[in-house]
Design a protein around this motif. Structure first.
Motif, mmCIF file in Angstrom:
data_model
loop_
_atom_site.group_PDB
_atom_site.id
_atom_site.type_symbol
_atom_site.label_atom_id
_atom_site.label_comp_id
_atom_site.label_asym_id
_atom_site.label_seq_id
_atom_site.Cartn_x
_atom_site.Cartn_y
_atom_site.Cartn_z
ATOM 1 N N THR A 147 0.828 -1.198 0.000
ATOM 2 C CA THR A 147 0.000 0.000 0.000
ATOM 3 C C THR A 147 0.866 1.253 0.000
ATOM 4 O O THR A 147 2.029 1.191 -0.443
ATOM 5 C CB THR A 147 -0.999 -0.092 1.193
ATOM 6 O OG1 THR A 147 -1.859 1.024 1.153
ATOM 7 C CG2 THR A 147 -0.305 -0.197 2.537
ATOM 8 N N ASP A 148 0.326 2.382 0.490
ATOM 9 C CA ASP A 148 1.072 3.648 0.403
ATOM 10 C C ASP A 148 1.571 4.145 1.755
ATOM 11 O O ASP A 148 1.936 5.295 1.894
ATOM 12 C CB ASP A 148 0.205 4.725 -0.274
ATOM 13 C CG ASP A 148 -1.076 5.019 0.508
ATOM 14 O OD1 ASP A 148 -1.371 4.284 1.471
ATOM 15 O OD2 ASP A 148 -1.775 5.982 0.154
ATOM 16 N N MET B 181 -0.175 1.414 11.230
ATOM 17 C CA MET B 181 0.445 2.432 12.070
ATOM 18 C C MET B 181 -0.375 2.568 13.364
ATOM 19 O O MET B 181 -1.504 2.085 13.453
ATOM 20 C CB MET B 181 0.468 3.779 11.332
ATOM 21 C CG MET B 181 0.969 3.700 9.899
ATOM 22 S SD MET B 181 2.734 3.392 9.737
ATOM 23 C CE MET B 181 3.407 4.984 10.140
ATOM 24 N N ASP C 20 -4.176 6.436 11.932
ATOM 25 C CA ASP C 20 -4.131 6.809 10.522
ATOM 26 C C ASP C 20 -3.156 7.984 10.362
ATOM 27 O O ASP C 20 -3.384 9.063 10.924
ATOM 28 C CB ASP C 20 -5.543 7.217 10.056
ATOM 29 C CG ASP C 20 -5.588 7.521 8.563
ATOM 30 O OD1 ASP C 20 -4.513 7.732 7.961
ATOM 31 O OD2 ASP C 20 -6.698 7.547 8.010
HETATM 32 P P1 ADP Z 1 -4.810 0.720 -0.930
HETATM 33 O O1 ADP Z 1 -5.334 1.519 -2.085
HETATM 34 O O2 ADP Z 1 -3.372 0.367 -1.058
HETATM 35 O O3 ADP Z 1 -5.692 -0.445 -0.587
HETATM 36 P P2 ADP Z 1 -6.020 2.261 1.197
HETATM 37 O O4 ADP Z 1 -6.218 3.713 0.873
HETATM 38 O O5 ADP Z 1 -7.208 1.362 1.100
HETATM 39 O O6 ADP Z 1 -4.825 1.729 0.306
HETATM 40 O O7 ADP Z 1 -5.399 2.094 2.662
HETATM 41 C C1 ADP Z 1 -4.228 2.805 3.000
HETATM 42 C C2 ADP Z 1 -4.592 4.026 3.818
HETATM 43 O O8 ADP Z 1 -5.185 3.605 5.050
HETATM 44 C C3 ADP Z 1 -3.424 4.849 4.243
HETATM 45 O O9 ADP Z 1 -3.042 5.790 3.272
HETATM 46 C C4 ADP Z 1 -3.911 5.508 5.549
HETATM 47 O O10 ADP Z 1 -4.316 6.845 5.352
HETATM 48 C C5 ADP Z 1 -5.147 4.707 5.930
HETATM 49 N N1 ADP Z 1 -5.094 4.217 7.323
HETATM 50 C C6 ADP Z 1 -6.106 4.299 8.203
HETATM 51 N N2 ADP Z 1 -5.756 3.794 9.380
HETATM 52 C C7 ADP Z 1 -4.481 3.364 9.266
HETATM 53 C C8 ADP Z 1 -3.563 2.727 10.168
HETATM 54 N N3 ADP Z 1 -3.860 2.424 11.425
HETATM 55 N N4 ADP Z 1 -2.338 2.405 9.682
HETATM 56 C C9 ADP Z 1 -2.002 2.685 8.406
HETATM 57 N N5 ADP Z 1 -2.829 3.285 7.527
HETATM 58 C C10 ADP Z 1 -4.048 3.632 7.942
#
Ligand code: ADP
Ligand code: ASP
Ligand code: MG
Length: 474
Positions: free
Chosen positions: A233-234, A239, A242
């Motif tokens: 992912t990005d 974490m 978020d």
């Molecule tokens: P992908 O398109 O790779 O599936 P998503 O946008 O669905 O990615 O999920 C990644 C995003 O989730 C991150 O950019 C972050 O903003 C969000 N996020 C929410 N909670 C968390 C967390 N506890 N740890 C990491 N990312 C989180």
């Protein structure tokens, strides 16, 4: 053969540079002697735009819908042209992209005439995102020397017919994944398939719900008893909060399946809530990794995580919720009363997140949805009903919260300036959740993070990466 399912999200395939990085990551796994199976999302934001095109067409805005489609066509064509230099390959890829957009445009024109968007048509329209991205990624891999074979996910991932949130049929998926994918991997080919999209037993396109590509990755990993499931992912992994809300969030190095499932269910978008189940069934470790920072170790999700000295591992927040308050003169404790209430939610296929009861009242939280007035009308036959939207659920996940004295006092002291509407603790040993106004949610997460991650356990958290605290951050 050490099979590894590698799922790449929208941002990992958002443009030629991202797809190039993804190819390098897959090549790296091959160089280590692993056998990857690649699952990709639609390019970033494409699913949203397809849904917008569908909504426009259904309102009769044919021109608007076709304009969105035309912009998407250019984006996919340009990406393909930049990634694939072989003239025969690029010509056939662009031809294929054009064919897909021609049929999408036909559907949009039809929709603009019929003016009715059914869940089934919605699934067909959004499926183009993954159908296109997986073709482009497979061609880009081949161009970079990876022996990639495109596979239509709908031939493998078979579901029931609940469009937009279809339920996978595990036994069929297992059989089809083995029959369709193993002949490719056994000769060293790298299957590339779209996530999220599936089909029912009659071959009609369905989807697994928003964010469902993670689920596809886990289903394929489970079906083939893969050695690992990697979710690229990005961000650097799961974490402590978020990072968009809390820039000081730290990478969690390791969490248990149980903890990850609670976090995902209660809003940590980094993982689709259903991802964990297929992995748990076969005890396959899941790794969350950053395609923009492949050197980071990410987060490992396993059946057993080491003991954590810090009280919490992560804070999740789920927004766009509603609270329903019911006051009944008929006593709640009456035999069968709760059953009647839950039957109403069941009839509307509405999941309840949290429940709290007193002698004469019940409060429940649900996802805000268009059905709420109808649900409230039905509940009105049982009690006086009020409902309110724009609520958020904060969920603190950590080890043995129930067994720690004073935990609730510390949590609520950290957010003493915020009004708490509903509390739940005890349903799970590892989660404490409460509901607040949506407008207070980000501030609450930052306050809780500041209070509970001051001195994080270095065994569990990547403390070295901690940025210096500034007055403006949490
Ligand atoms: P992908 O398109 O790779 O599936 P998503 O946008 O669905 O990615 O999920 C990644 C995003 O989730 C991150 O950019 C972050 O903003 C969000 N996020 C929410 N909670 C968390 C967390 N506890 N740890 C990491 N990312 C989180
Ligand atoms: N493309 C789908 C979505 O945006 C599925 C996913 O990305 O996981 O919801
Ligand atoms: Mg996602």
């Amino acid at each position: 053969m050490s099979l590894v399912v590698m799922k790449f999200g929208g941002t990992s395939v958002e443009d030629p540079a991202a797809i190039g990085r993804t190819a390098a990551i897959v090549a790296g796994r091959l160089a280590l002697g692993k056998q990857p199976i690649v699952v990709v999302s639609a390019m970033a934001k494409v699913t949203d735009q397809l849904l917008r095109a569908a909504a426009a067409a259904a309102q009769g805005d044919r021109v608007g819908a076709l304009a969105i489609s035309s912009r998407l066509r250019s984006r996919h064509r340009d990406t393909a042209a930049e990634l694939v230099k072989d003239s025969a390959e690029v010509a056939s890829l662009i031809d294929l992209i054009d064919q897909k957009f021609d049929s999408l445009d036909e559907i949009l024109r039809g929709l603009a005439a019929i003016l009715e968007l059914t869940p089934r048509i919605s699934d067909l329209i959004v499926s183009y995102g993954e159908r296109l991205s997986s073709r482009i990624v497979a061609a880009a891999f081949r161009e970079r020397g990876i022996d990639a074979a495109h596979v239509d996910a709908r031939e493998i991932v078979v579901t029931d017919s609940q469009f937009q949130k279809a339920v996978p049929l595990d036994a069929i998926i297992e059989r089809r994944a083995q029959n369709r994918l193993l002949p490719l991997t056994s000769v060293g080919q790298v299957p590339v398939m779209g996530g999220f999209i599936a089909s029912n037993e009659a071959g009609i396109t369905t989807t697994l719900g928003r964010g469902g590509s993670d689920f596809t990755g886990a289903l394929i990993g489970g079906a083939l008893s893969a050695e690992a499931i990697e979710i690229w992912t990005d961000v650097d992994g799961i974490m402590t909060a978020d990072p968009r809300i809390c820039p000081d969030a730290l990478r969690v190095k390791v969490v248990s399946f149980e903890e990850a499932a609670e976090l995902a269910y209660f809003g940590a978008k980094v993982l689709h809530p259903a991802t964990i189940l297929p992995a748990v069934r076969k005890n396959i470790p899941v790794q969350v990794l950053n395609s923009r920072n492949a050197a980071s170790e990410g987060t490992r999700i396993t059946s057993l995580a080491p003991h954590c000295k810090s009280p919490f591992k992560s804070i999740a927040v789920k927004k766009k919720l509603s609270i329903i308050d019911m006051v009944a003169s008929r006593m709640l404790m009456t035999h069968g009363y709760m059953k009647e209430i839950f039957t109403v939610f069941d009839q509307h296929r509405c999941a309840v997140d949290m429940v709290s009861t007193s002698e004469v009242s019940v409060s429940l939280t649900v996802d805000s949805n268009d059905n709420l007035p109808a649900i409230a009308a039905d509940l009105g036959k049982l009690a006086d009903v009020k409902y309110e939207g724009r609520k958020a659920l904060i969920c603190m996940v950590g080890e043995d919260i129930r067994g720690k004295n004073g935990m609730a006092a510390q949590v609520f002291a950290a957010i003493r300036h915020i009004n708490v509407r509903m509390i739940s603790q005890g349903a799970s040993e590892i989660n404490m959740s409460f509901m607040i106004e949506e407008d207070d949610a980000d501030e609450a997460v930052r306050s809780l993070h500041a209070a509970f991650f001051k001195d994080p356990d270095p065994v569990i958290f990547d403390v070295e990466a901690r940025k210096p605290l500034t007055a403006s951050s949490c």
